[in-house]
Design a protein around this motif. Sequence first.
Motif, PDB file in Angstrom:
ATOM      1  N   CYS A   1       1.183   5.782  -1.309  1.00  0.00           N
ATOM      2  CA  CYS A   1       0.736   7.050  -2.108  1.00  0.00           C
ATOM      3  C   CYS A   1       1.618   7.186  -3.412  1.00  0.00           C
ATOM      4  N   ASP A   2       0.923   7.522  -4.395  1.00  0.00           N
ATOM      5  CA  ASP A   2       1.526   8.311  -5.677  1.00  0.00           C
ATOM      6  C   ASP A   2       2.830   9.200  -4.984  1.00  0.00           C
TER       7      ASP A   2
ATOM      8  N   HIS B   1       1.010  -1.246  -0.105  1.00  0.00           N
ATOM      9  CA  HIS B   1       0.086   0.138   0.051  1.00  0.00           C
ATOM     10  C   HIS B   1       0.947   1.096  -0.006  1.00  0.00           C
TER      11      HIS B   1
ATOM     12  N   TYR C   1      -2.993   3.767  -2.609  1.00  0.00           N
ATOM     13  CA  TYR C   1      -3.723   2.235  -3.114  1.00  0.00           C
ATOM     14  C   TYR C   1      -3.465   1.445  -1.940  1.00  0.00           C
TER      15      TYR C   1
ATOM     16  N   LYS D   1      -8.644   8.174  -4.793  1.00  0.00           N
ATOM     17  CA  LYS D   1      -7.901   9.073  -5.642  1.00  0.00           C
ATOM     18  C   LYS D   1      -9.006  10.384  -5.902  1.00  0.00           C
TER      19      LYS D   1
ATOM     20  N   GLN E   1      -9.784  -1.734  -8.577  1.00  0.00           N
ATOM     21  CA  GLN E   1      -8.980  -1.613 -10.027  1.00  0.00           C
ATOM     22  C   GLN E   1      -8.870  -3.144 -10.479  1.00  0.00           C
TER      23      GLN E   1
ATOM     24  N   ALA F   1      -8.339   2.067  -4.666  1.00  0.00           N
ATOM     25  CA  ALA F   1      -7.514   3.008  -4.839  1.00  0.00           C
ATOM     26  C   ALA F   1      -8.558   4.308  -4.505  1.00  0.00           C
TER      27      ALA F   1
ATOM     28  N   GLN G   1      -3.756  -2.930  -1.856  1.00  0.00           N
ATOM     29  CA  GLN G   1      -3.709  -4.088  -2.576  1.00  0.00           C
ATOM     30  C   GLN G   1      -4.151  -5.187  -2.111  1.00  0.00           C
TER      31      GLN G   1
ATOM     32  N   SER H   1      -3.223   9.603  -5.794  1.00  0.00           N
ATOM     33  CA  SER H   1      -3.967   8.526  -5.305  1.00  0.00           C
ATOM     34  C   SER H   1      -3.281   7.765  -4.334  1.00  0.00           C
TER      35      SER H   1
END
Length: 397
Positions: free
Chosen positions: A41-42, A39, A68, A152, A101, A150, A70, A66
């Motif tokens: 952040c961008d 997990h 994320y 976002k 996603q 995500a 997973q 975003s």
Amino acid sequence: MYSLSKSLLLLISSSLCLSSALVIDKFAAEDSNALGNWHGCDEGDGITCTWLTNGLRIQSTDTDYSFYTQLNNGCQDITSLSSQYLHVKLSGSTAFSIALQQNNPQCDEAVAPYPETWDIVYAADYAVSGEIYVPLSHFNINKARAVGFAFKAFRSTATTTLTLVELVASLPSGRTVPAKKATGSLVFQCTRPNSIAFGIDDGVPELAQQTMKIIADAGIKVTFFTVGSALYDSSGNFTAVYKEALARGHQVALHSMTHPKIEGLASVALIDAEFQQSIAALKDKLGVTTKYFRAPYGTDGALTRQRFEAAVVGGGSRIINWSIDIEDWLWGTSSTPAKQVDAVTRDIAKGGNLFVAHYLYPSTVQYLPEFIRLAKATGKQIMRVDQCLEDPDAPPL
């Protein structure tokens, strides 16, 4: 990859049966979530993520960024959980989107596109007293290939603090959820076998005719995405260019009215105006109606997709992104413009088949014949975006 996925599915099913909840993330560690998967952040200046004790505080100034978390590092089959709910505990702003996603068929992040697509909801629609419940059925994706969630398109600079993300089997007593809002589909990839498509966004008038000639000489059909305001600008020649494009059998579609990051506009009324005015511009200046739209900057969010779907007569809207990026924005005016060719070569090798390009820079137009040559060298047929998506309303090949 799949054995891991099946093992996790058994864990999920067992957890839901025993405790009616599967914790995905409780933000206890920075490097992984409660499932032991990635997990984060961008990276970039548009988002600041601060790890707290069992929480994550997010502040964003750009809707492109975003966070994320997973379910799996490849594909997770959650089809058996479609009747369950995503449950999120949070505080602060709820003006953001949540996406589930979907991975590509290879379940491989090295293959383009990654992720293949996602479906999305607006968090504020589901938020009550610091808790969000979203039916998994509201995410219209192939749930046999789920990647993760995500968070976002944060529309406010106010902070959001997440403290729990989990799947639950049922709603609390007395809790209800809204109906799923119709949402346009997000496309990164052609679906027709052995197809490849150029989606070309507006550029500068001085390079338009040269671009048209290169395309005509190559004997291909493409899709142009035009900004509505450009069609009314008498100092340019875009209306004439796109009338010529239509006469030659190309597709012309929408790219907003004024080219903002639509999801970041201050109100739904402004978002609606971007769509309504650009739809009217294409109809007025070109006699065209379309359900195809490319978001400026590729920015995606629930409000953008919901409001475009609402604006399209009859629905069925398509939001077109890409799996081949020529990176003209990065290399077009640099000292190494040939890296645009490298970018195309890389993305084709990864399996990409849907281009994003502009005719903004002389170097990009100079390399356009090479981009076309590389596309043809795949052995795939170059065609319009609507044709490569097997749209029954598209002209025959």
